[in-house]
Write a protein that holds these residues in place. Structure first.
Motif, short mmCIF file in Angstrom:
data_model
loop_
_atom_site.label_atom_id
_atom_site.label_comp_id
_atom_site.label_asym_id
_atom_site.label_seq_id
_atom_site.Cartn_x
_atom_site.Cartn_y
_atom_site.Cartn_z
N ASP A 19 0.67 -1.08 0.02
CA ASP A 19 0.09 -0.30 0.46
C ASP A 19 1.43 1.10 0.23
OD1 ASP A 19 0.53 -0.97 2.71
OD2 ASP A 19 -1.09 -1.06 2.91
N ARG A 20 1.80 1.19 0.76
CA ARG A 20 3.05 2.69 0.76
C ARG A 20 4.11 1.81 0.85
NH1 ARG A 20 3.73 4.56 6.75
NH2 ARG A 20 2.61 2.45 7.90
N PHE A 22 7.17 0.82 3.34
CA PHE A 22 7.73 0.17 4.57
C PHE A 22 8.73 -0.31 4.68
CE2 PHE A 22 5.98 -1.54 8.33
CZ PHE A 22 5.74 -0.05 9.27
N GLY A 46 3.70 -1.03 12.17
CA GLY A 46 4.62 -2.53 12.17
C GLY A 46 4.48 -3.58 12.81
N SER A 48 1.75 -6.15 13.56
CA SER A 48 1.68 -7.09 12.42
C SER A 48 2.27 -7.66 11.50
CB SER A 48 0.12 -6.84 11.35
OG SER A 48 -0.52 -6.67 13.03
N LEU A 49 2.90 -6.82 11.27
CA LEU A 49 4.48 -7.69 10.04
C LEU A 49 5.32 -8.11 10.86
CD1 LEU A 49 5.48 -6.82 7.21
CD2 LEU A 49 6.47 -4.73 7.56
N LEU A 58 3.76 -13.92 6.10
CA LEU A 58 4.34 -13.10 4.89
C LEU A 58 3.72 -12.87 3.96
CD1 LEU A 58 7.79 -11.50 6.00
CD2 LEU A 58 5.86 -10.32 6.53
N SER A 61 4.23 -9.42 -0.71
CA SER A 61 4.75 -7.98 -1.08
C SER A 61 5.60 -7.52 -0.13
CB SER A 61 3.42 -7.14 -0.61
OG SER A 61 3.26 -7.10 0.75
N ALA A 62 6.18 -8.35 0.75
CA ALA A 62 6.78 -7.93 1.79
C ALA A 62 7.76 -9.28 1.79
CB ALA A 62 6.73 -8.71 3.86
N GLU A 180 -2.88 -8.57 18.99
CA GLU A 180 -4.20 -7.60 19.58
C GLU A 180 -5.79 -8.81 20.13
OE1 GLU A 180 -4.80 -4.75 20.51
OE2 GLU A 180 -3.91 -3.50 18.60
N ARG A 214 -1.95 -2.08 20.73
CA ARG A 214 -2.11 -0.92 20.45
C ARG A 214 -2.35 0.02 22.10
NH1 ARG A 214 -6.53 0.94 16.30
NH2 ARG A 214 -5.87 -1.04 15.03
#
Ligand SMILES: Nc1ncnc2c1ncn2[C@@H]1O[C@H](COP(=O)(O)OP(=O)(O)OP(=O)(O)O)[C@@H](O)[C@H]1O
Length: 262
Positions: A19-20, A22, A46, A48-49, A58, A61-62, A180, A214
């Protein structure tokens, strides 16, 4: 790595371009047996990454740019597919949020947990059912024998989350990675679920928990150490009490203010 370390992450950098652009890291983090380490940060920091790197989930895209993730006697990042499969879900258990999204809607919950067990261990159906029954009791599911045959929609959010915990723990993992794990649950149920996870971690000699959230309130109550992420970078890390007494990074102060509710 010393015997007491369950996980040792060194110089880990992961890029993601979906998406961007990172980049996560570089990140260094060791987890000792019985330790609970929090990974905290705003949405998109980051967490969750990082969790997905540990659970080997993953998306394409990662890319892992550099670093090592030592677990047992191997670097998770360079394992062949067969050993990855053996470790994922068995030696490393995952507890996610949104139980109704994680569980298959058309399969009885007992069978779902048993399937995870039977994917990793050569046990008969009867034995698997007995192990799942024990696990349902351990995670505080009332009337566990009856609940084995329930479908996810027949369970409350808190009860379904306990099934997700059972999935994460059924193979008796050394490392539990929770992302989470209480999102979306009522506050009182949240505390019960986290207390349960904490007890399951501390009760076993060689087990550690990485808890991504979070919520610094959760970190304060359950974690020994914490890594604060800010847009993929480690803003600070150390014992939780130090973070609360003398937060160094601006993002830590912001998260503290949010956690204190003013
Ligand atoms: N499993 C994954 N595979 C590839 N990219 C991922 C994965 N998980 C997250 N990302 C990407 O990593 C970047 C950081 O987002 P991430 O979801 O890790 O933040 P987060 O701190 O977990 O936020 P939130 O609290 O909102 O879940 C985003 O570009 C996201 O798309």
């Amino acid at each position: 790595m010393p015997d007491t370390l369950v996980l040792d992450v060194a110089g880990l950098e992961v890029g993601n371009d979906a998406d961007r652009p990172f980049t996560l890291g570089p990140l260094d983090l060791a987890l000792a047996a019985r330790e609970i380490v929090g990974v905290v940060g705003d949405s998109g920091a980051g967490k969750s990454l990082f969790v997905s790197t540990l659970t080997q989930t993953l998306r394409p895209s990662a890319t892992v740019v550099s670093g090592e993730v030592r677990f047992e006697d191997a670097d998770l990042l360079t394992l062949d597919h067969r050993r990855q499969q053996r470790i994922r879900g068995a030696r490393i258990g995952f507890i996610g949020s949104n139980p109704h999204g994680l569980l298959h809607p058309m399969l009885p919950v007992g069978r779902q947990v048993a399937n995870v067990l039977r994917a990793h261990e050569a046990v008969s159906k009867t034995e698997a059912r007995a192990r799942v029954l024990d696990m349902f009791s351990a995670v505080g599911i009332p009337d566990p024998a009856r609940r084995l045959d329930a479908y996810p929609h027949e369970l409350s959010g808190g009860m379904a989350q306990r099934v997700v915990i059972a999935v994460g723990l059924i193979c008796d993992p050394d490392l539990i990675v929770a992302d989470e794990p209480t999102a979306g649950l009522d506050v009182t149920i949240q505390a019960q679920v986290l207390e349960l996870i904490e007890a399951l971690v501390r009760s076993r000699e060689n087990r550690a928990l990485l808890l991504a959230t979070r919520d610094l309130g959760i970190v304060a109550r359950f974690c020994d150490r914490v890594v604060v992420l800010d847009d993929g970078q480690v803003a600070e890390q150390g014992p939780v009490r130090d973070l609360f007494r003398t937060p160094e990074a601006a993002i830590s102060r912001e998260l503290l203010t949010a956690a204190r509710g003013f």
